[in-house]
Structure formats: structure tokens, C-alpha cells
Design an enzyme around this catalytic site. Sequence first.
Site, PDB file in Angstrom:
ATOM      1  N   PHE A  27       0.514  -1.219   0.027  1.00  0.00           N
ATOM      2  CA  PHE A  27      -0.051   0.297  -0.048  1.00  0.00           C
ATOM      3  C   PHE A  27       0.745   1.262  -0.108  1.00  0.00           C
ATOM      4  O   PHE A  27       1.961   1.568   0.459  1.00  0.00           O
ATOM      5  CB  PHE A  27      -0.780  -0.787   1.757  1.00  0.00           C
ATOM      6  CG  PHE A  27      -1.728   1.361   1.128  1.00  0.00           C
ATOM      7  CD1 PHE A  27      -2.633   0.843   0.702  1.00  0.00           C
ATOM      8  CD2 PHE A  27      -1.257   2.201   2.190  1.00  0.00           C
ATOM      9  CE1 PHE A  27      -4.132   2.058   1.101  1.00  0.00           C
ATOM     10  CE2 PHE A  27      -2.262   3.866   1.935  1.00  0.00           C
ATOM     11  CZ  PHE A  27      -3.597   2.959   1.557  1.00  0.00           C
TER      12      PHE A  27
ATOM     13  N   ASN B 177       0.446   5.628  -0.206  1.00  0.00           N
ATOM     14  CA  ASN B 177      -0.019   6.608  -0.062  1.00  0.00           C
ATOM     15  C   ASN B 177       0.899   7.897  -0.509  1.00  0.00           C
ATOM     16  O   ASN B 177       1.096   8.310  -1.416  1.00  0.00           O
ATOM     17  CB  ASN B 177      -0.646   6.828   0.783  1.00  0.00           C
ATOM     18  CG  ASN B 177       0.136   6.657   2.916  1.00  0.00           C
ATOM     19  OD1 ASN B 177       0.088   5.747   2.939  1.00  0.00           O
ATOM     20  ND2 ASN B 177      -0.531   8.556   3.051  1.00  0.00           N
ATOM     21  N   ASP B 178       0.957   8.964   0.536  1.00  0.00           N
ATOM     22  CA  ASP B 178       1.649   9.908   0.223  1.00  0.00           C
ATOM     23  C   ASP B 178       3.020  10.260  -0.186  1.00  0.00           C
ATOM     24  O   ASP B 178       3.975   9.372   0.333  1.00  0.00           O
ATOM     25  CB  ASP B 178       2.212  11.104   1.716  1.00  0.00           C
ATOM     26  CG  ASP B 178       0.855  11.452   2.561  1.00  0.00           C
ATOM     27  OD1 ASP B 178      -0.669  11.175   2.066  1.00  0.00           O
ATOM     28  OD2 ASP B 178       0.682  11.282   3.623  1.00  0.00           O
TER      29      ASP B 178
ATOM     30  N   SER C 201       4.849  11.148   6.870  1.00  0.00           N
ATOM     31  CA  SER C 201       5.388  12.056   5.600  1.00  0.00           C
ATOM     32  C   SER C 201       6.458  12.225   5.985  1.00  0.00           C
ATOM     33  O   SER C 201       6.687  12.674   7.329  1.00  0.00           O
ATOM     34  CB  SER C 201       3.869  12.601   4.827  1.00  0.00           C
ATOM     35  OG  SER C 201       2.740  11.413   4.943  1.00  0.00           O
TER      36      SER C 201
ATOM     37  N   ASP D 258       4.049  16.126   9.278  1.00  0.00           N
ATOM     38  CA  ASP D 258       3.415  16.573   8.018  1.00  0.00           C
ATOM     39  C   ASP D 258       4.846  17.490   7.520  1.00  0.00           C
ATOM     40  O   ASP D 258       4.482  18.331   6.871  1.00  0.00           O
ATOM     41  CB  ASP D 258       2.645  16.324   7.075  1.00  0.00           C
ATOM     42  CG  ASP D 258       1.501  15.307   7.096  1.00  0.00           C
ATOM     43  OD1 ASP D 258       1.466  14.489   7.594  1.00  0.00           O
ATOM     44  OD2 ASP D 258       1.292  15.721   7.452  1.00  0.00           O
TER      45      ASP D 258
ATOM     46  N   TRP E 167      -8.789   8.676   0.780  1.00  0.00           N
ATOM     47  CA  TRP E 167      -8.883   7.970   1.528  1.00  0.00           C
ATOM     48  C   TRP E 167     -10.329   7.939   1.538  1.00  0.00           C
ATOM     49  O   TRP E 167     -10.684   6.318   3.130  1.00  0.00           O
ATOM     50  CB  TRP E 167      -8.638   9.221   3.419  1.00  0.00           C
ATOM     51  CG  TRP E 167      -6.977   8.941   3.711  1.00  0.00           C
ATOM     52  CD1 TRP E 167      -6.534   9.863   3.192  1.00  0.00           C
ATOM     53  CD2 TRP E 167      -6.534   8.174   3.811  1.00  0.00           C
ATOM     54  NE1 TRP E 167      -5.342   9.576   3.629  1.00  0.00           N
ATOM     55  CE2 TRP E 167      -4.834   8.519   3.613  1.00  0.00           C
ATOM     56  CE3 TRP E 167      -6.137   6.999   3.750  1.00  0.00           C
ATOM     57  CZ2 TRP E 167      -3.679   7.359   4.158  1.00  0.00           C
ATOM     58  CZ3 TRP E 167      -5.097   5.843   3.964  1.00  0.00           C
ATOM     59  CH2 TRP E 167      -4.174   6.586   4.102  1.00  0.00           C
TER      60      TRP E 167
END
Length: 632
Positions: A78, A80-81, A138, A279, A418
Site C-alpha cells: 500500500f 499513499n503520500d 510523511s 508532515d 482516503w
Amino acid sequence: MTVNRRMVLGSFLAAGALLGNGRARAAVGGGGSAAPAQPNNAHAEPGNAAAAAPQPVHETLADKQYRPRIHFSPSTGFMNDPNGLIFDGRYYHLYYQYNPFGPYAGHVHWGHAVSTDLYTWQDLPIAIRETEAGEAYSGCAVLDRDNRSGLFPPRTQDKPQPGSVETAAQKAAQLFPSLPEDEQARRLVDRQSHDLLKGANSSPSLLKELGDDPVSREQSPVPMSPALPPMAGGLVAIYTRATPQRQTQYIAWSPDGGQTLKDYEGNPVLDIGHNSFRDPKVFWHAPTEKWVMVVVRSREHKVSFYGSFDLKHWMHLSDFGPSGITGVDYECPGLAEVEVEGETPGEKRWVLFVSINPGGPQGGSITQYFVGQFDGERFTPDDTIVDLTDFGKDSYALQTYENMPGNQTVYVAWLDNWQYCEELPNKSWRGVMTIPRKVVLRRDTSGWLRIAQTPYALEALRRPAIPFTLSRLEPQSSRQVSMPTGEAVELLLDVSLEDRGSTLPDGDHGRAGRFVVAFSNHQGESLSIGFDGFSCQLWLDRSNLHGFTHPFFTGTFSSALVPGSRRFNLRIVLDACTLEVFANEGMSVGTALIYPANPLETLSFQVTNAAAVIHQMALYPLRQTMDRMEQG
């Protein structure tokens, strides 16, 4: 910053050094006492369940059908960012949020890939791992050219400067010209994560297979032109370590041009006793000669700015927000100086990007931006206008590249939402990045500065255009052309709708006429992008695709174009499960995941109650740059 303020900041940082550890130093930042405990995420993470890691996931037909050809996707697991986007002078680095154990968010590591063109990516080993200190959330990467951090060992004749030997990153990049023909080399870099997800036994070390064993490298370095230019320092990552109880900011330095990242022993470098503080995006602010960190106190809907001379000691400078659309959480902030197009040469403005999840107007995840000024301490918006980067709902957590050639502003975003990212029909891998997009500022018809986004260097992937001539469509007519399946395509259109004749009926297809671009198949599925001449608005409709349904998988989106103008242009990039629409030179952009149950094989152009003049039309198949079809 004045000299006096610089002295004050310097004195503060010097005092911080005496405090001894990052926790004590950072506690004074962020505006005071620790905030009460808050949920540390607005999205659940089933991948963190105790049983998630050992469960093997088997590849399905959907995994192949929806695998993009030019967009980056993980081999397994998986994603994401995007994180740590940086050009080191030779290679573009893409780090990213990654769960190598399963197709769900959780067990967050930093995955890593490198490229020489931002399209042809080569996988590298995981760069930052989940540890007992928490998951690796992140963050970003910078080039500490002058070793202001002091993290890098001194250069000597006996010990080569980090980056001055051939690393796995460099060797991987040298494989690019032979990809995808060199299947053996490509499989080497994919095998570890693929075997891990499949539940296979551990494969031999990738570093050794590429001849980049750190031990042997120390013994007999191989001189070559370094990935990083000669410098006293090198690449440093700044990221969030996250547990349910606390989120703190860490730094890690790379001895080998970005392939491996070593945590600083004094971590965390910023800790405000908060469990929703994450982040970081860091950049060098030359006018005030310091590093600036943009980071969010997410549940409070605040963007915080911190300053540092050495990346280790940070002082709180200011806060921005709550402002604009708050949603549930602020995430993934970024501040970039962006060129203002068509005005005084060299004129720029600062653009603050803030992602929201959930609570976007389209539902779920979205990114907003503010245009303004930044003086090294405080961001001040030019006006009260807040805008979104996208009229679709599948572009999130964008990050701009550091050190881009020509100081261009280029970003990559996570092409997902999301609301449904963990339930998509592909099972062994999940997560896609947008193609790289160049950003400028341009005034709209009301005089407001707005971002305009266009694909970055996509022209290099074009193969010969599919022969098809179209210059005019009469009312109530259509034309179509067969489209290659299993390939990414780019469509260019410049169209004017003529005035509707008074003899034509209004009907139910638009009072002033509509122009429709439709991708379809013989099973009756269709994907449409259309322009309505009466309202001067563009729509995107994915609701007639049957490969995926979900309560939050919204079917239609729209965007207002130029009021009163019946001329528009489109640049459409269609690649497996991804659709990116750039209208009117990127002033309106729509990004959407698409899941047809069967391949889309026909492209149609249709008009309703008015004739259309096609000033330009070109359909390009795009050269494949990502080959994930033959894993194993």
C-alpha cells in the site's frame, strides 16, 4: 529577518544546544503547553492490525488490468503520500508512505524509487523503516550542501565523500536505458518487496546483487561521477515519527546519495508533546539564511512555521489558520515560491498548500491553496480567496520537488482518496501517484492569481499520433476512432461551439449545445468529459463504469471555465485506472480514479444542439515507462 532578530534566534538555538536533547529543546516551540490528546489520524489503518503483516495477498486479474503504464505505483503493498521529493543533480528521488506487508494503510515505512526523467522509475530498498519509536510518517528531503547540520563526516583524502562512490541508486539508474528489455535487472529491484508480500522466503540482499554491499564499498570504493555534486554535506530527510500517543519530528542523513537514511542520534529534533503534529516540509530561505519548516497541528487546523540554522534546533516562528476549508484534519502542508506567468519577468508569489481530510467539498480528501507573501517568518495571504488544486476528488497530499532545474515548481500528488483507497478492486497493490505537474500562477478573468498546472515533460513519451482527422461536427452528430487497449494515451483538443441556430430544438441536451468526449467499450460502459455551452462548464462523469462501486466513489464532477466563452481546450491523460484532465492550459484540473469492468476501446466525439469547430485534435499513445506486468 533583521540582524537583531537573527541574533535572538541564534542565541535561542545556542541555548537549546545546552539543553542536551531534542525533546527538551523543542518543548518551547509551537506556542506553549502540550495540547490535549487527540486522534492522530482521520483515517483508519487496518494494516496496523496484529494479523495484517503475515497474511499473504494473491495477485488478481484486477491487479494487472488496473496497473498504470506511466504512473508510479508500488510493486506490492500500500502506497499513499509522496515524501522527500528532491532532484540531487542527477536523479529524481521519490520517497513515499509505504506498507510493504499488505494492501492497507499501516506499518508505515518510506518506500523509495529514483528516476532520470520523472516517469521511468527504478525501485530501491526501503529507506526508512517502522521502528519501536513509531511509524515513519510523511516528510521531505533537502540538500544540506554546506553541512550546516554537522551530520556529515569531514572530507578527507583517505575517506571518500558520501556519494563519491557508486551506489545502488546510481547503478539502478544506469539500467534505465535498457528497461524494460533488461528484465533480469528490473526483477532484482522488485523481488524483495514482492516476495515479502507473497509470503515467500527472504530473497538475497538487493544491495549485494547490485554489488553495493556497504562493507565491501568501504574497503574498495569505485570512483565515479557522484550523484550529488561535490559538497561538504548531502541529503537530509525530515519526517514524522508517529505513535498513537505522540508525533514528533525526526531527521535522518544519507551517507550514499539518498539510498540509505540514518537517523540522527539526538532525535526527535522537534517535540511539542502533541499526538497530531506532523508532515514537515522544509526548505532553505535564502533571504534570511535559515531553514524553514512548514508543519501542521492537524486537528487544530493550524500550519506552523519553524526556523533553524542547522536542522537540529528549531524555533517556533508563527502560525497560519484555521483558514479556508478546515475539514477534520490539516495534513501535508507545503510552501513554494511560484512564478507569476505573463507579468514582470521573474515575478513570483508564495503559495501555501494544505491538504484536508476528510471534509473536501467533493468528499473526503482534497488539497487547497493560498497565494500570498512570506518574509521568512510569517505567511500573509494576498486576499481572502481560497481555491482547490482539483475539481475531482483523487489528488491529495501533493509535494513539490526541491532543487528542480531552472527553479521550476513541479509536484507529484497521491492519486487516491482516503474514503475508498483501502477497498479498491486491485488487491496485491494499492496506490498511484499523479504524473509530475508543472505549476505557475496566472490571473483568471476576474484578476485573481490562480495556479495553472500542466503535465511536466510528457511530450517525451509520445509515440506517433493515431491517424484521425476531425475539423467540424454538425449538430446532433458524432465521430469515433478505435483506441489502443493496454496503453496510456494522451488526447489534445481545442474546440469552439458555434452559436445554436434558432431552428434547433432545446431538447434535454443543453440549450446552447454540448461537446462530449466519450471513452467506451462494447459492453456499454462509458467515461465522458464534456463542455456545456450555456453554462460554460466542464464535467467529468465516471458513473457509467462498472468495475467498482462504493458509497463514496462519487460519479460526476464539474468545473466552471471562462464565463461567456464557447471555446475551450483539453489535455486528457488516460492510463489504466487513472484519468487526468487539464482544461484551458491547466487553469482547471480534474483527477479521478476510473474502474471500467472491461477495457475502454473506442473514443467518440459528440455534439448536441450546436455545431463544433475542432481547431486541434491529436491522439497519442504513450511509451510505457512502468512495467509491473511480469513480477515474480
